[in-house]
Motif scaffolding. Sequence first.
Motif, PDB file in Angstrom:
ATOM      1  N   THR A  93      14.477  19.239  36.988  1.00  0.00           N
ATOM      2  CA  THR A  93      13.344  20.145  37.127  1.00  0.00           C
ATOM      3  C   THR A  93      13.244  20.554  38.591  1.00  0.00           C
ATOM      4  O   THR A  93      13.727  19.838  39.475  1.00  0.00           O
ATOM      5  CB  THR A  93      12.015  19.482  36.703  1.00  0.00           C
ATOM      6  OG1 THR A  93      11.780  18.326  37.538  1.00  0.00           O
ATOM      7  CG2 THR A  93      12.036  19.053  35.250  1.00  0.00           C
ATOM      8  N   PRO A  95      11.714  20.782  42.266  1.00  0.00           N
ATOM      9  CA  PRO A  95      10.826  19.827  42.943  1.00  0.00           C
ATOM     10  C   PRO A  95       9.462  20.415  43.288  1.00  0.00           C
ATOM     11  O   PRO A  95       8.473  19.673  43.334  1.00  0.00           O
ATOM     12  CB  PRO A  95      11.604  19.461  44.210  1.00  0.00           C
ATOM     13  CG  PRO A  95      12.515  20.624  44.451  1.00  0.00           C
ATOM     14  CD  PRO A  95      12.877  21.151  43.096  1.00  0.00           C
ATOM     15  N   THR A 165       1.052  16.294  41.128  1.00  0.00           N
ATOM     16  CA  THR A 165       2.413  15.779  40.992  1.00  0.00           C
ATOM     17  C   THR A 165       2.648  15.353  39.546  1.00  0.00           C
ATOM     18  O   THR A 165       1.861  14.586  38.983  1.00  0.00           O
ATOM     19  CB  THR A 165       2.644  14.586  41.937  1.00  0.00           C
ATOM     20  OG1 THR A 165       2.437  15.006  43.287  1.00  0.00           O
ATOM     21  CG2 THR A 165       4.064  14.047  41.792  1.00  0.00           C
ATOM     22  N   ASP A 167       5.288  13.526  37.053  1.00  0.00           N
ATOM     23  CA  ASP A 167       6.473  12.685  36.834  1.00  0.00           C
ATOM     24  C   ASP A 167       6.710  12.562  35.337  1.00  0.00           C
ATOM     25  O   ASP A 167       5.767  12.314  34.573  1.00  0.00           O
ATOM     26  CB  ASP A 167       6.277  11.288  37.433  1.00  0.00           C
ATOM     27  CG  ASP A 167       6.073  11.330  38.937  1.00  0.00           C
ATOM     28  OD1 ASP A 167       6.716  12.163  39.595  1.00  0.00           O
ATOM     29  OD2 ASP A 167       5.256  10.529  39.443  1.00  0.00           O
ATOM     30  N   ASN A 168       7.981  12.696  34.937  1.00  0.00           N
ATOM     31  CA  ASN A 168       8.245  12.608  33.504  1.00  0.00           C
ATOM     32  C   ASN A 168       9.719  12.324  33.240  1.00  0.00           C
ATOM     33  O   ASN A 168      10.588  12.591  34.091  1.00  0.00           O
ATOM     34  CB  ASN A 168       7.854  13.908  32.797  1.00  0.00           C
ATOM     35  CG  ASN A 168       7.541  13.675  31.339  1.00  0.00           C
ATOM     36  OD1 ASN A 168       6.980  12.652  30.978  1.00  0.00           O
ATOM     37  ND2 ASN A 168       7.919  14.605  30.477  1.00  0.00           N
ATOM     38  N   SER A 169      10.009  11.789  32.040  1.00  0.00           N
ATOM     39  CA  SER A 169      11.384  11.533  31.605  1.00  0.00           C
ATOM     40  C   SER A 169      11.495  11.845  30.123  1.00  0.00           C
ATOM     41  O   SER A 169      10.492  11.955  29.419  1.00  0.00           O
ATOM     42  CB  SER A 169      11.791  10.077  31.878  1.00  0.00           C
ATOM     43  OG  SER A 169      10.936   9.191  31.167  1.00  0.00           O
ATOM     44  N   ASN A 183      16.715  10.101  33.577  1.00  0.00           N
ATOM     45  CA  ASN A 183      16.112   9.849  34.873  1.00  0.00           C
ATOM     46  C   ASN A 183      14.703  10.454  34.905  1.00  0.00           C
ATOM     47  O   ASN A 183      14.377  11.347  34.126  1.00  0.00           O
ATOM     48  CB  ASN A 183      16.964  10.480  35.973  1.00  0.00           C
ATOM     49  CG  ASN A 183      17.213  11.958  35.708  1.00  0.00           C
ATOM     50  OD1 ASN A 183      17.819  12.322  34.700  1.00  0.00           O
ATOM     51  ND2 ASN A 183      16.744  12.828  36.594  1.00  0.00           N
ATOM     52  N   THR A 184      13.865   9.948  35.789  1.00  0.00           N
ATOM     53  CA  THR A 184      12.512  10.495  35.956  1.00  0.00           C
ATOM     54  C   THR A 184      12.535  11.625  36.970  1.00  0.00           C
ATOM     55  O   THR A 184      13.077  11.467  38.068  1.00  0.00           O
ATOM     56  CB  THR A 184      11.539   9.409  36.419  1.00  0.00           C
ATOM     57  OG1 THR A 184      11.472   8.383  35.423  1.00  0.00           O
ATOM     58  CG2 THR A 184      10.149   9.971  36.631  1.00  0.00           C
ATOM     59  N   THR A 185      11.985  12.769  36.593  1.00  0.00           N
ATOM     60  CA  THR A 185      11.910  13.909  37.493  1.00  0.00           C
ATOM     61  C   THR A 185      10.487  14.051  38.030  1.00  0.00           C
ATOM     62  O   THR A 185       9.516  13.674  37.373  1.00  0.00           O
ATOM     63  CB  THR A 185      12.316  15.209  36.792  1.00  0.00           C
ATOM     64  OG1 THR A 185      11.457  15.416  35.654  1.00  0.00           O
ATOM     65  CG2 THR A 185      13.760  15.141  36.335  1.00  0.00           C
ATOM     66  N   THR A 186      10.372  14.606  39.246  1.00  0.00           N
ATOM     67  CA  THR A 186       9.076  14.813  39.885  1.00  0.00           C
ATOM     68  C   THR A 186       8.950  16.273  40.290  1.00  0.00           C
ATOM     69  O   THR A 186       9.821  16.811  40.979  1.00  0.00           O
ATOM     70  CB  THR A 186       8.921  13.918  41.122  1.00  0.00           C
ATOM     71  OG1 THR A 186       8.998  12.543  40.725  1.00  0.00           O
ATOM     72  CG2 THR A 186       7.580  14.163  41.799  1.00  0.00           C
ATOM     73  N   THR A 187       7.884  16.918  39.841  1.00  0.00           N
ATOM     74  CA  THR A 187       7.597  18.304  40.205  1.00  0.00           C
ATOM     75  C   THR A 187       6.196  18.371  40.788  1.00  0.00           C
ATOM     76  O   THR A 187       5.232  17.899  40.172  1.00  0.00           O
ATOM     77  CB  THR A 187       7.695  19.239  38.984  1.00  0.00           C
ATOM     78  OG1 THR A 187       9.024  19.207  38.474  1.00  0.00           O
ATOM     79  CG2 THR A 187       7.349  20.670  39.372  1.00  0.00           C
TER      80      THR A 187
END
Length: 266
Positions: A93, A95, A165, A167-169, A183-187
């Motif tokens: 995703t 950032p 913020t 965070d999700n997977s 993996n966990t993505t952070t946007t």
Amino acid sequence: LTVNNVEVFETIPQNFDVKSSEPLMKGDVVSGRAHWFLGNLGPGETKVIRVSGTSAALGVLEFCCTDVAYKLPLNICKTTNVVQPELMLTKQTPPDVMICDTIPIKIVVTNTGTGTARNVKIKEPLPPGMKSLRGEEYVEYDVGSLQSNESREVVFNVKADRTGTFDNSATVIADDGLSANSNTTTTVVSQPVLSITKTGPAIRYIGRNITYKIVVTNEGNGPASDTVVDDTIPANTSMVNASDGGTVTGKGVLWHLGTLQPRESR
């Protein structure tokens, strides 16, 4: 003609553990050989031996029938290939995005094992404050079957209804209990918030210059791009000058300020 006292001898692979057989074996497996006594076989009659067990390792298992009542001129062999599919999931995703932006999510699932992974499904519960473009809070895609070393890519878009913020997977599942987590993505979702103040003297004598001060501030947490200030001068006045590159437009002044970073003022 009827064949009497038929016996079958089978070579059992070293990594194969016999759990059951029909008919029952005559004793246990000894030195890798199993023994069945089938009795008599009439003309055209067939008897089937069914063996169930588990393999302790991946690879090809070879089962060879070496004797049927007497030595055969050739071995009769059947091979079984033991496979183990395995899934891997990656997620991407951006950032940083603005509150009004569409957020693309890219997920790739790969079968890194041997054999076919069947009924593969990708699942992603979206975090609070984020939904798909159709208003869904939970996204699921049916991928189907994946051969060994085959990958499948899924791309979909979401939007955030607040700043912050996220965070999700994602998770992938398949038949036979296969599963994997991404993996966990952070946007980070940001939003510019502009405020403007204008000050000037309450009283001024005729014929003298009147100076006004305008301050624009970005009070949000995201950059404000292409910021423009348009100020109309009072009636019965004429423009003398403007600072910071202001240009006269009829009865007003226009400033192109460019980008205002969070907490920046001009």
